[in-house]
Scaffold this motif. Structure first.
Motif, PDB file in Angstrom:
ATOM      1  N   CYS A   1       0.830  -1.220   0.000  1.00  0.00           N
ATOM      2  CA  CYS A   1       0.000   0.000   0.000  1.00  0.00           C
ATOM      3  C   CYS A   1       0.856   1.259   0.000  1.00  0.00           C
ATOM      4  N   SER A   2       1.960   1.259   0.757  1.00  0.00           N
ATOM      5  CA  SER A   2       2.754   2.499   0.794  1.00  0.00           C
ATOM      6  C   SER A   2       3.415   2.733  -0.559  1.00  0.00           C
ATOM      7  N   LYS A   3       3.742   1.646  -1.278  1.00  0.00           N
ATOM      8  CA  LYS A   3       4.312   1.822  -2.624  1.00  0.00           C
ATOM      9  C   LYS A   3       3.296   2.553  -3.517  1.00  0.00           C
ATOM     10  N   LEU A   4       2.035   2.116  -3.455  1.00  0.00           N
ATOM     11  CA  LEU A   4       0.994   2.740  -4.285  1.00  0.00           C
ATOM     12  C   LEU A   4       0.719   4.174  -3.838  1.00  0.00           C
ATOM     13  N   ARG A   5       0.609   4.361  -2.532  1.00  0.00           N
ATOM     14  CA  ARG A   5       0.311   5.693  -1.992  1.00  0.00           C
ATOM     15  C   ARG A   5       1.422   6.680  -2.359  1.00  0.00           C
ATOM     16  N   ASP A   6       2.682   6.247  -2.193  1.00  0.00           N
ATOM     17  CA  ASP A   6       3.805   7.145  -2.501  1.00  0.00           C
ATOM     18  C   ASP A   6       3.849   7.462  -4.000  1.00  0.00           C
ATOM     19  N   ARG A   7       3.503   6.470  -4.817  1.00  0.00           N
ATOM     20  CA  ARG A   7       3.488   6.701  -6.265  1.00  0.00           C
ATOM     21  C   ARG A   7       2.411   7.724  -6.635  1.00  0.00           C
ATOM     22  N   LEU A   8       1.256   7.576  -6.013  1.00  0.00           N
ATOM     23  CA  LEU A   8       0.173   8.521  -6.266  1.00  0.00           C
ATOM     24  C   LEU A   8       0.606   9.932  -5.832  1.00  0.00           C
ATOM     25  N   GLU A   9       1.224  10.014  -4.659  1.00  0.00           N
ATOM     26  CA  GLU A   9       1.589  11.344  -4.153  1.00  0.00           C
ATOM     27  C   GLU A   9       2.709  11.967  -4.978  1.00  0.00           C
ATOM     28  N   ALA A  10       3.600  11.137  -5.512  1.00  0.00           N
ATOM     29  CA  ALA A  10       4.645  11.664  -6.405  1.00  0.00           C
ATOM     30  C   ALA A  10       3.987  12.207  -7.675  1.00  0.00           C
ATOM     31  N   GLY A  11       2.970  11.511  -8.165  1.00  0.00           N
ATOM     32  CA  GLY A  11       2.242  11.970  -9.364  1.00  0.00           C
ATOM     33  C   GLY A  11       1.493  13.258  -9.078  1.00  0.00           C
TER      34      GLY A  11
ATOM     35  N   ILE B   1      -3.513   8.677 -11.924  1.00  0.00           N
ATOM     36  CA  ILE B   1      -2.673   9.879 -12.040  1.00  0.00           C
ATOM     37  C   ILE B   1      -2.917  10.553 -13.400  1.00  0.00           C
ATOM     38  N   GLN B   2      -3.006   9.734 -14.426  1.00  0.00           N
ATOM     39  CA  GLN B   2      -3.243  10.296 -15.782  1.00  0.00           C
ATOM     40  C   GLN B   2      -4.556  11.067 -15.839  1.00  0.00           C
ATOM     41  N   VAL B   3      -5.605  10.450 -15.272  1.00  0.00           N
ATOM     42  CA  VAL B   3      -6.929  11.079 -15.289  1.00  0.00           C
ATOM     43  C   VAL B   3      -6.899  12.387 -14.491  1.00  0.00           C
ATOM     44  N   LEU B   4      -6.267  12.354 -13.315  1.00  0.00           N
ATOM     45  CA  LEU B   4      -6.200  13.562 -12.475  1.00  0.00           C
ATOM     46  C   LEU B   4      -5.395  14.652 -13.180  1.00  0.00           C
ATOM     47  N   ALA B   5      -4.305  14.252 -13.817  1.00  0.00           N
ATOM     48  CA  ALA B   5      -3.459  15.239 -14.503  1.00  0.00           C
ATOM     49  C   ALA B   5      -4.258  15.910 -15.616  1.00  0.00           C
ATOM     50  N   LYS B   6      -5.070  15.128 -16.325  1.00  0.00           N
ATOM     51  CA  LYS B   6      -5.886  15.697 -17.409  1.00  0.00           C
ATOM     52  C   LYS B   6      -6.905  16.693 -16.849  1.00  0.00           C
ATOM     53  N   GLU B   7      -7.539  16.303 -15.731  1.00  0.00           N
ATOM     54  CA  GLU B   7      -8.532  17.198 -15.102  1.00  0.00           C
ATOM     55  C   GLU B   7      -7.848  18.499 -14.682  1.00  0.00           C
ATOM     56  N   ALA B   8      -6.658  18.374 -14.049  1.00  0.00           N
ATOM     57  CA  ALA B   8      -5.933  19.562 -13.580  1.00  0.00           C
ATOM     58  C   ALA B   8      -5.562  20.444 -14.770  1.00  0.00           C
ATOM     59  N   GLU B   9      -5.161  19.815 -15.871  1.00  0.00           N
ATOM     60  CA  GLU B   9      -4.754  20.561 -17.073  1.00  0.00           C
ATOM     61  C   GLU B   9      -5.964  21.313 -17.654  1.00  0.00           C
ATOM     62  N   ARG B  10      -7.088  20.624 -17.665  1.00  0.00           N
ATOM     63  CA  ARG B  10      -8.317  21.225 -18.193  1.00  0.00           C
ATOM     64  C   ARG B  10      -8.675  22.489 -17.391  1.00  0.00           C
ATOM     65  N   PHE B  11      -8.556  22.358 -16.062  1.00  0.00           N
ATOM     66  CA  PHE B  11      -8.894  23.498 -15.206  1.00  0.00           C
ATOM     67  C   PHE B  11      -7.932  24.669 -15.466  1.00  0.00           C
ATOM     68  N   ASN B  12      -6.657  24.357 -15.547  1.00  0.00           N
ATOM     69  CA  ASN B  12      -5.677  25.422 -15.741  1.00  0.00           C
ATOM     70  C   ASN B  12      -5.827  26.089 -17.100  1.00  0.00           C
TER      71      ASN B  12
END
Ligand code: PLP
Length: 380
Positions: A262-272, A364-375
Motif C-alpha cells: 500500500c505504501s508503494k501505491l500511496r507514494d506513487r500517487l503522491e509523487a504523481g 494519475i493520468q486522469v487527475l493530470a488531465k482534469e488539472a490541465e483542463r482546469f488550468n
C-alpha cells in the motif's frame, strides 16, 4: 470499462478465505450459542475461536472482547458507560474523531456531562502536553482515535495513554481504521478500551468489538439475555463473528506485506500529484496509514471530482462515507486549520492489497488531465 475501487477506508472486500469460513455457520443457522445442546455448543465453540482471533489481533485476552454490531455501536457502548458509572463530570474527545464517537459524546451533554474537544495541530496530531493540561479532577474519560479515517494520521497512542494514566483517567481508542493496517498492542500502548469494525479489514459488515481492559469494569448498556458477560445482550451473529475472527487472523499474518504494497501505491500517487499545479496533500508530513492519501486539486470541489472520477471508472471518496454529499468542509480538516476553500475540494484515495501500480498510474493520468483542463480554463 474496468472499474477501480479505491475507497477501502469506507469498506474493504472480504479477505481471502473469510467467506468459506463463514458459510457453514450460514448453512447451519439454527444453533443458538446460548443453548446447551450440541447445535448450541457448535455455535458457542465458533464464537470462542473468533474471540481468540480478534483478541490476538490487538494482544488482548479473549475475555476482554465484547462483540457488537460494528464500530459505531462499540463507540456508543464505551461512551454510554460514562453516564452509567458517573453522575457528572467531563469527557475529552479528539476534535478529529469519527461522528460515531463525536455524536454519542455530544449526547452525553444532554445527561449533564461536559464535553471538551482536544485540539490537533496542522498535521492532525494531538500533543500529549496539551492533553495533560486539559485533564482535571472532573475528567471521566479521554477518547482519541488510533488512526484517522480521512487523513490516515496516526496518533502517538502510547504517549497519550501515559498522560491519561498519570492523571488516573481511562483512555478509549477508536482503532477501526488502524486495525489490520498497523500492528496493534493494546497492552503495550496502555489503552483501556478499544473499538474495532470487521468490514474495514476484510470481515463482513455489521460486526465489531469493544475491548475493555480487565482492570476497568466498564458497564454495558444493552440489556436482555445477558450475552457477552452481561455487557451486550442479544443473540450473537455467529456467521459474521466467525468472519470477523477469520479476517483478524488473516490480516495479522499479512500486515508487513500490506504496508509495503500500500505504501508503494500511496507514494506513487503522491509523487504523481506533486507534479500537478495547485495540489494540497493533507497531513502529508505526518505519520499516516500506508493506504491513505487525502488531497485537494485547486479548482475542484469534492463532489465534482468524485463524479468525474466515477465516470472514468474510479471509486474514491470525499472523506468519511457518511459525510459524502456534504457542502460543509470536513470537520477533520477544519480542526487542522485548513481553509474552507481548500477543504471543500478534499478527495480521499484509500488503497488495498488488491490495487495495482497500473491502476494508480491510470488514476494519475486522469487527475493530470482534469488539472490541465482546469488550468487551461483559468488561463483563457
Ligand atoms: N470509527 C471510524 C474511525 C470509522 O472510520 C468508522 C466507519 O467509517 C466507524 C467508526 C464506524 O464503524 P462501523 O461502520 O462498523 O459502524
Amino acid at each position: 470499462m474496468s472499474f477501480t475501487y479505491l475507497d477501502n477506508n469506507a469498506g474493504a472486500g472480504l479477505a481471502e478465505g473469510v467467506l468459506d469460513t463463514m458459510l457453514p455457520y450460514l448453512h447451519q443457522q439454527q444453533g443458538n450459542p446460548s443453548s446447551s445442546h450440541r447445535f448450541g455448543r457448535y455455535a458457542q465453540a465458533a464464537l470462542d475461536r473468533a474471540r481468540q482471533q480478534v483478541a490476538k489481533l490487538v494482544n488482548a485476552e479473549p475475555a476482554q472482547v465484547i462483540f457488537t454490531s460494528g464500530g459505531t455501536e462499540a463507540n456508543n457502548q464505551a461512551i454510554a458507560g460514562v453516564a452509567e458509572r458517573f453522575d457528572s463530570g467531563k469527557i475529552l474527545v479528539g476534535a478529529t474523531e469519527h461522528p460515531a464517537m463525536l455524536e454519542p459524546a455530544k449526547r452525553l451533554q444532554q445527561h449533564g456531562f461536559e464535553l471538551d474537544l482536544i485540539p490537533v495541530d496542522d498535521n492532525g496530531r494531538i500533543d500529549p502536553a496539551k492533553l495533560a493540561e486539559m485533564i482535571d479532577d472532573d475528567t471521566r474519560l479521554v477518547s482519541i482515535m488510533w488512526a484517522n479515517n480521512e487523513t490516515g494520521v496516526i496518533q502517538d497512542i502510547a504517549a497519550l495513554a501515559a498522560v491519561c494514566h498519570d492523571k488516573g483517567v481511562p483512555l478509549l481508542t477508536d482503532a477501526v481504521q488502524a486495525a489490520g493496517k498497523l500492528p496493534l498492542d493494546i497492552r503495550a500502548a496502555g489503552v483501556d478500551m478499544l473499538t474495532l469494525s470487521a468490514h474495514k479489514f476484510g470481515g463482513p459488515k455489521g460486526v465489531g468489538a469493544l475491548i475493555v481492559s480487565p482492570e476497568l469494569d466498564w458497564p454495558g448498556y444493552i440489556l436482555g439475555g445477558g450475552q457477552e458477560e452481561e455487557k451486550r445482550s442479544g443473540t450473537e451473529n455467529v456467521a459474521a463473528i466467525v468472519g470477523f475472527g477469520a479476517a483478524a487472523e488473516y490480516v495479522q499474518s499479512q500486515i508487513g506485506d500490506y504496508q509495503a504494497h500500500c505504501s508503494k501505491l500511496r507514494d506513487r500517487l503522491e509523487a504523481g500529484l506533486a507534479e500537478m499545479p495547485g495540489v494540497t496533500i493533507f497531513a502529508g508530513d505526518a505519520e499516516r496509514l500506508a493506504n491513505t492519501c487525502f488531497f485537494a486539486l485547486q479548482g475542484f470541489d469534492s463532489d465534482t471530482m468524485l463524479m468525474a472520477l466515477d465516470k472514468q471508472g474510479f471509486a474514491v471518496s470525499s472523506g468519511s462515507a457518511c459525510g459524502t454529499g456534504r457542502q460543509t468542509p470536513s470537520h477533520v480538516l477544519t480542526a487542522m486549520g485548513v481553509p474552507d476553500m481548500i477543504a471543500l475540494g478534499a478527495v480521499r484515495v484509500s488503497v488495498s492489497q488488491q490495487n495495482t501500480v497500473e491502476q494508480i498510474d491510470q488514476l494519475i493520468q486522469v487527475l493530470a488531465k482534469e488539472a490541465e483542463r482546469f488550468n487551461h480554463l483559468l488561463n483563457r
